[in-house]
Enzyme design. Structure first.
Site, PDB file in Angstrom:
ATOM      1  N   ARG A 179      48.072  80.583  85.469  1.00 33.03           N
ATOM      2  CA  ARG A 179      49.150  81.591  85.450  1.00 33.03           C
ATOM      3  C   ARG A 179      50.155  81.418  86.594  1.00 33.03           C
ATOM      4  O   ARG A 179      50.646  82.400  87.159  1.00 33.03           O
ATOM      5  CB  ARG A 179      48.580  83.020  85.499  1.00 33.03           C
ATOM      6  CG  ARG A 179      47.620  83.362  84.410  1.00 33.03           C
ATOM      7  CD  ARG A 179      48.197  83.282  83.008  1.00 33.03           C
ATOM      8  NE  ARG A 179      47.105  83.316  82.068  1.00 33.03           N
ATOM      9  CZ  ARG A 179      46.525  82.210  81.573  1.00 33.03           C
ATOM     10  NH1 ARG A 179      46.989  80.996  81.867  1.00 33.03           N
ATOM     11  NH2 ARG A 179      45.511  82.310  80.765  1.00 33.03           N
ATOM     12  N   SER A 228      47.352  91.356  80.905  1.00 31.35           N
ATOM     13  CA  SER A 228      46.405  91.405  82.026  1.00 31.35           C
ATOM     14  C   SER A 228      47.126  91.717  83.332  1.00 31.35           C
ATOM     15  O   SER A 228      48.085  91.038  83.690  1.00 31.35           O
ATOM     16  CB  SER A 228      45.694  90.060  82.178  1.00 31.35           C
ATOM     17  OG  SER A 228      44.941  89.803  81.023  1.00 31.35           O
ATOM     18  N   GLU A 298      48.498  89.379  88.168  1.00 33.55           N
ATOM     19  CA  GLU A 298      49.135  88.422  87.256  1.00 33.55           C
ATOM     20  C   GLU A 298      50.522  88.946  86.870  1.00 33.55           C
ATOM     21  O   GLU A 298      51.464  88.180  86.718  1.00 33.55           O
ATOM     22  CB  GLU A 298      48.258  88.258  86.005  1.00 33.55           C
ATOM     23  CG  GLU A 298      48.835  87.301  84.980  1.00 33.55           C
ATOM     24  CD  GLU A 298      47.852  86.993  83.860  1.00 33.55           C
ATOM     25  OE1 GLU A 298      46.632  86.905  84.120  1.00 33.55           O
ATOM     26  OE2 GLU A 298      48.311  86.844  82.715  1.00 33.55           O
TER      27      GLU A 298
END
Ligand SMILES: Cc1cc2nc3c(=O)[nH]c(=O)nc-3n(C[C@H](O)[C@H](O)[C@H](O)COP(=O)(O)OP(=O)(O)OC[C@H]3O[C@@H](n4cnc5c(N)ncnc54)[C@H](O)[C@@H]3O)c2cc1C
Length: 306
Positions: A179, A228, A298
């Protein structure tokens, strides 16, 4: 006249009503919270980016934020002071021959997954339920179900705002990892190319559908959240830790931890960006107190949070 006002005048002269001021970013993000951007520029053709680059170089010191589908962003209630750059529909085309797939950066990830499946190209099944654009997907190295953007990516076309140059960047140079990438806000992804392995279209479609179904059963849709909140720490799941800290349903103001998936935080009716930010802060603190694990976000916070 301030540098900002001069920039707006120059941009308007070239791009007309595709340059808008005081644009509420809550209308452009899945969280549906957050204040206005000083300027939002919709890029129709590459020469718009070249013009923007020159105009910004003349004024200097003005912040930039590339915006895709806003599915990984929480914008502060006070908004973003700077220029938001969004690619228009002409950057959403899909093409490619043989085993290559080329997608414009404004193309939605699920559309790219479907196109790959129809062409008998495997490796993009993971993207079927990620509600972002290819540009945001490359920047974030988006992924799910064991796959990610980086897997078969060969190159990305990146417009470098400070120099005004369009560069073909090898995937390796973007240093994509879990990510993250090394792309900055001044580097606008305009297209990406993958070389994908071939497989039976029916098999690919079956896997794609299984991913879509699993997602629908286990996570809230793209409504007032940004997927998320935390990255998974090594060897564990952020959602498991939040749930084990008994925080499912925990709320701050109008923002709450989802009952369906503890790593999704929902901004309910009347929620502010501050509520989301404070909820993230408190959940992270509780997980640290309980398990000694420091969670990393994130989702990206944009603008000023006290
Ligand atoms: C319901 C839901 C489920 C999700 N599931 C997943 C998942 O399974 N896996 C996953 O990885 N993510 C997931 N996400 C998060 C999000 O969809 C991804 O991070 C996605 O890649 C973001 O794309 P975007 O176009 O919305 O980017 P934005 O949110 O608009 O921006 C994200 C970042 O990318 C930058 N950016 C955007 N466009 C460009 C561009 N053209 N060039 C350069 N930089 C750019 C922005 O400046 C920002 O830093 C989910 C989100 C939601 C709401």
């Amino acid at each position: 006249m301030s540098a900002f006002d001069r920039l707006i005048v120059a941009l308007r002269r070239e791009m007309g009503d595709r340059v808008r001021t005081n644009v509420y970013l809550r209308d452009h993000t899945t969280y549906r919270v957050g204040g206005p951007a000083s300027v939002l520029v919709e890029i129709e053709v590459l020469s718009d980016l070249e013009f923007l680059s020159r105009a910004m170089a003349e004024e200097g010191g003005i912040g930039v934020l590339p915006l895709g589908r806003g599915s990984n962003l929480v914008v502060a209630d006070g908004g973003f002071r700077g220029v938001v750059v969004r690619l228009g529909p002409r950057f959403a085309s899909l093409s490619g021959e043989g085993t290559s797939l080329v997608a414009g950066a404004a193309a939605p990830m699920p559309q790219v997954a479907n196109r790959a499946a129809r062409r008998g190209l495997a490796g993009m099944e993971f993207a079927i339920a990620i509600p972002g654009s290819i540009g945001g997907g490359v920047r974030m190295n988006a992924g799910a179900h064991g796959g990610e953007v980086a897997d078969h990516l060969t190159t990305a076309m990146v417009f470098h705002l400070p120099s005004g140059e369009l560069m073909e960047r090898a995937a390796a140079s973007l240093e994509l990892s879990y990510r993250r990438s090394t792309l900055s806000d001044e580097e606008i992804v305009v297209a990406a190319r993958w070389e994908l392995p071939e497989d039976e279209p029916d098999e690919i479609k079956r896997r794609t559908e299984a991913n879509r179904k699993h997602r629908a059963e286990t996570q809230p849709g793209a409504v007032q959240n940004a997927g998320s909140v935390f990255k998974n720490p090594p060897g564990d799941h952020a959602g498991r830790l939040v749930e084990a800290a008994e925080l499912k349903g925990f709320a701050v103001g109008g923002a709450r931890v989802s009952e369906l998936h503890a790593n999704f935080f929902i901004a309910g009716q009347g929620a502010t960006a501050r509520d989301v930010h404070e909820l993230v802060r408190q959940v992270r603190a509780r997980v640290y107190e309980t398990f000694g694990v420091e969670l990393e976000t994130e989702i990206r916070f944009v603008g000023r949070f006290e």
